[in-house]
Design an enzyme around this catalytic site. Structure first.
Site, PDB file in Angstrom:
ATOM      1  N   ASP A   1      40.043  31.001  32.633  1.00  0.00           N
ATOM      2  CA  ASP A   1      39.794  31.525  33.986  1.00  0.00           C
ATOM      3  C   ASP A   1      38.376  31.140  34.402  1.00  0.00           C
ATOM      4  O   ASP A   1      37.426  31.249  33.620  1.00  0.00           O
ATOM      5  CB  ASP A   1      39.961  33.056  33.991  1.00  0.00           C
ATOM      6  CG  ASP A   1      40.057  33.620  35.398  1.00  0.00           C
ATOM      7  OD1 ASP A   1      41.117  34.162  35.739  1.00  0.00           O
ATOM      8  OD2 ASP A   1      39.066  33.511  36.153  1.00  0.00           O
TER       9      ASP A   1
ATOM     10  N   HIS B   1      50.979  33.820  37.132  1.00  0.00           N
ATOM     11  CA  HIS B   1      50.067  33.623  36.003  1.00  0.00           C
ATOM     12  C   HIS B   1      49.940  34.916  35.223  1.00  0.00           C
ATOM     13  O   HIS B   1      49.882  36.003  35.803  1.00  0.00           O
ATOM     14  CB  HIS B   1      48.695  33.128  36.457  1.00  0.00           C
ATOM     15  CG  HIS B   1      48.085  33.959  37.550  1.00  0.00           C
ATOM     16  ND1 HIS B   1      48.426  33.820  38.877  1.00  0.00           N
ATOM     17  CD2 HIS B   1      47.161  34.951  37.502  1.00  0.00           C
ATOM     18  CE1 HIS B   1      47.737  34.680  39.601  1.00  0.00           C
ATOM     19  NE2 HIS B   1      46.972  35.393  38.788  1.00  0.00           N
TER      20      HIS B   1
ATOM     21  N   HIS C   1      47.410  36.906  32.797  1.00  0.00           N
ATOM     22  CA  HIS C   1      46.026  36.972  32.323  1.00  0.00           C
ATOM     23  C   HIS C   1      46.042  37.408  30.857  1.00  0.00           C
ATOM     24  O   HIS C   1      46.752  38.352  30.490  1.00  0.00           O
ATOM     25  CB  HIS C   1      45.244  38.050  33.077  1.00  0.00           C
ATOM     26  CG  HIS C   1      45.021  37.778  34.528  1.00  0.00           C
ATOM     27  ND1 HIS C   1      43.846  37.245  35.010  1.00  0.00           N
ATOM     28  CD2 HIS C   1      45.801  37.986  35.613  1.00  0.00           C
ATOM     29  CE1 HIS C   1      43.910  37.143  36.328  1.00  0.00           C
ATOM     30  NE2 HIS C   1      45.096  37.587  36.724  1.00  0.00           N
TER      31      HIS C   1
HETATM   32  P1  5GP Z   1      44.946  37.094  40.410  1.00  0.00           P
HETATM   33  O1  5GP Z   1      43.982  38.072  41.027  1.00  0.00           O
HETATM   34  O2  5GP Z   1      45.684  36.251  41.433  1.00  0.00           O
HETATM   35  O3  5GP Z   1      45.862  37.727  39.394  1.00  0.00           O
HETATM   36  O4  5GP Z   1      44.020  36.145  39.539  1.00  0.00           O
HETATM   37  C1  5GP Z   1      43.691  34.835  39.862  1.00  0.00           C
HETATM   38  C2  5GP Z   1      42.709  34.379  38.827  1.00  0.00           C
HETATM   39  O5  5GP Z   1      42.549  32.979  38.958  1.00  0.00           O
HETATM   40  C3  5GP Z   1      41.314  34.990  38.967  1.00  0.00           C
HETATM   41  O6  5GP Z   1      40.967  35.654  37.749  1.00  0.00           O
HETATM   42  C4  5GP Z   1      40.410  33.807  39.278  1.00  0.00           C
HETATM   43  O7  5GP Z   1      39.142  33.917  38.647  1.00  0.00           O
HETATM   44  C5  5GP Z   1      41.199  32.637  38.750  1.00  0.00           C
HETATM   45  N1  5GP Z   1      41.012  31.393  39.478  1.00  0.00           N
HETATM   46  C6  5GP Z   1      41.052  31.233  40.822  1.00  0.00           C
HETATM   47  N2  5GP Z   1      40.872  29.929  41.149  1.00  0.00           N
HETATM   48  C7  5GP Z   1      40.733  29.267  39.970  1.00  0.00           C
HETATM   49  C8  5GP Z   1      40.516  27.888  39.645  1.00  0.00           C
HETATM   50  O8  5GP Z   1      40.423  27.015  40.503  1.00  0.00           O
HETATM   51  N3  5GP Z   1      40.417  27.569  38.323  1.00  0.00           N
HETATM   52  C9  5GP Z   1      40.513  28.514  37.342  1.00  0.00           C
HETATM   53  N4  5GP Z   1      40.399  28.081  36.076  1.00  0.00           N
HETATM   54  N5  5GP Z   1      40.715  29.824  37.613  1.00  0.00           N
HETATM   55  C10 5GP Z   1      40.824  30.187  38.918  1.00  0.00           C
END
Ligand code: 5GP
Ligand code: ZN
Length: 140
Positions: free
Chosen positions: A37, A104, A106
């Site tokens: 992440d 995704h 985590h």
């Molecule tokens: P959500 O809140 O949608 O469950 O989590 C999305 C996650 O994706 C976040 O923890 C954020 O830091 C991560 N993230 C967003 N854009 C990118 C990216 O371009 N590359 C990577 N490696 N992580 C990302």
């Protein structure tokens, strides 16, 4: 622009899955990818995704769901090299905190009982930290 099978235009995780955008990838197979992440809650925070685009788990064919859990198992085993304790979580929908609308999981390592979700803002992953983590989380 997404172009592969089951990919979606303007989806950053499709771009990562199809190697159009860079990411620190720790594991990849025919239908899944796991990478660090970019704004980790804790050291070694990983995301496990299907290559096929779907906003939520219930949009994925069952085979992709199974592949996702198989990769989750592989990633959990590797995270256990860092620490015995970790979260596995999935945010489905904006009200649940989903920001990237490509499924995704985590995997968030825990090193202390201090709550990492309440602290100050997350810092962007540093390249040197990422390289060290890739060594620690690589296959074998
Ligand atoms: P959500 O809140 O949608 O469950 O989590 C999305 C996650 O994706 C976040 O923890 C954020 O830091 C991560 N993230 C967003 N854009 C990118 C990216 O371009 N590359 C990577 N490696 N992580 C990302
Ligand atoms: Zn996508």
């Amino acid at each position: 622009m997404g172009s592969g099978p089951g990919s979606s235009a303007a989806c950053i995780f499709c771009d990562i899955a199809e190697h159009r955008a860079s990411a620190h990838i720790v594991y990849e197979d025919a239908s899944t990818v796991a990478f660090l992440d970019l704004f980790p809650y804790t050291r070694g925070h990983l995301l496990v995704i299907p290559k096929r685009h779907g906003a939520r788990i219930t949009e994925l064919p069952f085979d992709d769901q199974i592949a996702l859990v198989r990769t989750l198992d592989e990633i959990c085993r590797r995270v256990e090299r860092l620490t015995s304790d970790y979260h596995v979580s999935l945010n489905a929908g904006a009200k649940a905190g989903q920001v990237v609308f490509h499924v995704h999981l985590h995997v968030i390592p825990r090193y202390t009982e201090e709550n990492p979700f309440l602290g100050p803002g997350r810092n962007r992953l540093r390249d040197d930290d990422a390289r060290e983590l890739l060594r620690e989380l690589s296959a074998g």
